[in-house]
Design a protein around this motif. Sequence first.
Motif, PDB file in Angstrom:
ATOM      1  N   THR A  17       0.931  -1.104  -0.213  1.00 14.24           N
ATOM      2  CA  THR A  17       0.276   0.299   0.320  1.00 14.24           C
ATOM      3  C   THR A  17       0.784   1.469   0.473  1.00 14.24           C
ATOM      4  OG1 THR A  17      -1.982  -1.267   1.467  1.00 14.24           O
ATOM      5  CG2 THR A  17      -1.093   1.224   1.502  1.00 14.24           C
ATOM      6  N   LEU A  18       1.879   0.879   0.577  1.00 10.61           N
ATOM      7  CA  LEU A  18       2.689   2.194   0.962  1.00 10.61           C
ATOM      8  C   LEU A  18       3.888   2.154  -0.580  1.00 10.61           C
ATOM      9  CD1 LEU A  18       4.200   4.294   2.664  1.00 10.61           C
ATOM     10  CD2 LEU A  18       5.950   3.007   3.757  1.00 10.61           C
ATOM     11  N   THR A  19       4.170   1.651  -1.286  1.00 11.55           N
ATOM     12  CA  THR A  19       4.416   1.102  -2.112  1.00 11.55           C
ATOM     13  C   THR A  19       3.684   1.758  -3.299  1.00 11.55           C
ATOM     14  OG1 THR A  19       6.211  -0.521  -1.673  1.00 11.55           O
ATOM     15  CG2 THR A  19       6.050   0.290  -4.436  1.00 11.55           C
ATOM     16  N   ALA A  20       2.256   1.069  -3.719  1.00 14.34           N
ATOM     17  CA  ALA A  20       1.998   1.898  -4.271  1.00 14.34           C
ATOM     18  C   ALA A  20       1.292   3.405  -4.641  1.00 14.34           C
ATOM     19  CB  ALA A  20       0.335   1.405  -4.401  1.00 14.34           C
ATOM     20  N   ASN A  21       0.500   4.163  -3.256  1.00  9.60           N
ATOM     21  CA  ASN A  21       0.787   5.446  -3.393  1.00  9.60           C
ATOM     22  C   ASN A  21       1.840   6.233  -3.053  1.00  9.60           C
ATOM     23  OD1 ASN A  21      -1.960   5.326  -2.502  1.00  9.60           O
ATOM     24  ND2 ASN A  21      -1.333   3.731  -0.914  1.00  9.60           N
ATOM     25  N   ILE A  22       3.056   5.677  -2.845  1.00 10.85           N
ATOM     26  CA  ILE A  22       4.380   6.936  -2.644  1.00 10.85           C
ATOM     27  C   ILE A  22       4.443   6.753  -4.684  1.00 10.85           C
ATOM     28  CG2 ILE A  22       6.299   6.998  -2.093  1.00 10.85           C
ATOM     29  CD1 ILE A  22       6.159   6.235   0.372  1.00 10.85           C
ATOM     30  N   GLY A  23       4.870   5.925  -4.536  1.00 10.19           N
ATOM     31  CA  GLY A  23       4.682   5.168  -6.513  1.00 10.19           C
ATOM     32  C   GLY A  23       3.812   6.621  -7.388  1.00 10.19           C
ATOM     33  N   LEU A  35       8.277   1.169 -10.545  1.00 10.07           N
ATOM     34  CA  LEU A  35       8.036   0.319  -9.526  1.00 10.07           C
ATOM     35  C   LEU A  35       8.444  -1.555 -10.322  1.00 10.07           C
ATOM     36  CD1 LEU A  35       4.473   1.732  -8.308  1.00 10.07           C
ATOM     37  CD2 LEU A  35       7.160   1.973  -7.296  1.00 10.07           C
ATOM     38  N   ILE A  36       8.925  -2.005  -9.271  1.00  7.37           N
ATOM     39  CA  ILE A  36       8.951  -3.619  -9.569  1.00  7.37           C
ATOM     40  C   ILE A  36       8.779  -4.609  -8.829  1.00  7.37           C
ATOM     41  CG2 ILE A  36      11.199  -5.084 -10.362  1.00  7.37           C
ATOM     42  CD1 ILE A  36      12.970  -2.941 -10.646  1.00  7.37           C
ATOM     43  N   ASP A  37       7.689  -5.180  -8.930  1.00  8.74           N
ATOM     44  CA  ASP A  37       6.894  -5.920  -7.980  1.00  8.74           C
ATOM     45  C   ASP A  37       7.014  -7.574  -7.891  1.00  8.74           C
ATOM     46  OD1 ASP A  37       4.920  -7.105  -6.609  1.00  8.74           O
ATOM     47  OD2 ASP A  37       3.797  -7.328  -7.654  1.00  8.74           O
ATOM     48  N   LEU A  38       8.126  -7.300  -6.799  1.00 13.38           N
ATOM     49  CA  LEU A  38       8.761  -8.804  -6.799  1.00 13.38           C
ATOM     50  C   LEU A  38       8.048  -9.802  -6.090  1.00 13.38           C
ATOM     51  CD1 LEU A  38      12.453  -7.506  -6.255  1.00 13.38           C
ATOM     52  CD2 LEU A  38      11.434  -8.646  -8.462  1.00 13.38           C
ATOM     53  N   ILE A  88       2.400   3.865 -16.510  1.00 11.04           N
ATOM     54  CA  ILE A  88       1.066   4.567 -16.937  1.00 11.04           C
ATOM     55  C   ILE A  88       1.501   6.254 -16.706  1.00 11.04           C
ATOM     56  CG2 ILE A  88      -1.083   4.680 -15.932  1.00 11.04           C
ATOM     57  CD1 ILE A  88       0.318   2.092 -14.098  1.00 11.04           C
ATOM     58  N   ASN A  89       1.620   6.656 -17.428  1.00 11.34           N
ATOM     59  CA  ASN A  89       1.693   8.498 -17.293  1.00 11.34           C
ATOM     60  C   ASN A  89       3.339   8.310 -16.984  1.00 11.34           C
ATOM     61  OD1 ASN A  89      -0.668   9.094 -18.119  1.00 11.34           O
ATOM     62  ND2 ASN A  89      -1.565   9.543 -16.230  1.00 11.34           N
ATOM     63  N   ASN A  90       3.762   9.091 -15.858  1.00  7.70           N
ATOM     64  CA  ASN A  90       4.898   9.032 -15.302  1.00  7.70           C
ATOM     65  C   ASN A  90       5.604   8.030 -14.398  1.00  7.70           C
ATOM     66  OD1 ASN A  90       5.484  11.424 -16.392  1.00  7.70           O
ATOM     67  ND2 ASN A  90       5.196  12.679 -14.541  1.00  7.70           N
ATOM     68  N   LEU A  91       4.268   6.928 -14.486  1.00  6.22           N
ATOM     69  CA  LEU A  91       5.008   5.952 -13.840  1.00  6.22           C
ATOM     70  C   LEU A  91       4.974   4.255 -14.382  1.00  6.22           C
ATOM     71  CD1 LEU A  91       3.133   4.535 -10.403  1.00  6.22           C
ATOM     72  CD2 LEU A  91       3.414   3.230 -11.920  1.00  6.22           C
ATOM     73  N   ASP A  92       6.185   4.067 -14.140  1.00  8.31           N
ATOM     74  CA  ASP A  92       6.259   2.258 -14.863  1.00  8.31           C
ATOM     75  C   ASP A  92       6.762   1.561 -13.911  1.00  8.31           C
ATOM     76  OD1 ASP A  92       6.738   4.334 -17.088  1.00  8.31           O
ATOM     77  OD2 ASP A  92       9.046   4.324 -17.021  1.00  8.31           O
ATOM     78  N   ILE A  93       5.995   0.284 -14.680  1.00 10.23           N
ATOM     79  CA  ILE A  93       5.905  -1.139 -13.360  1.00 10.23           C
ATOM     80  C   ILE A  93       6.515  -2.004 -13.828  1.00 10.23           C
ATOM     81  CG2 ILE A  93       3.492  -1.065 -13.327  1.00 10.23           C
ATOM     82  CD1 ILE A  93       3.746  -1.925 -10.723  1.00 10.23           C
TER      83      ILE A  93
END
Length: 128
Positions: A17-23, A35-38, A88-93
């Motif tokens: 939750t913290l990672t998603a929201n800060i990102g 963001l890299i989901d491991l 997604i705009n400025n967010l890469d995952i």
Amino acid sequence: MKVVSIINNKGGVGKTTLTANIGAEIANRNKRVLLIDLDPQTNLTFSFIKVDLWKSNFVKNRTIKFWFDLILDNKSSMVNFEDLIYRINNLDIIFSHTGLTDLDVDLASKFSNKLTKPTERQLKKILC
């Protein structure tokens, strides 16, 4: 470039939750974020994409597991890491995969012959 890692061995403390929201907030402020989901639970992945879209377009060859599988098969040069990124705009995952659960064991067995074996003294220290 700044790197932020959110790590805690304990489950249920809000890492995803913290990672998603800060990102998302940093991206909202016009900064580039990767963001890299491991996590094999893939909750960060599904914070940004619907499960059906992930299954139909990404699960086979656009997840971090796909990249690790290529390493295990000695084919890591066959994929450009940037091809795994979903923007997604400025967010890469880079999406996770539920098949990551045994990855640590697979990687350890693949590279175990390249690791040095612990000495008897080190083993005693670990076991005692």
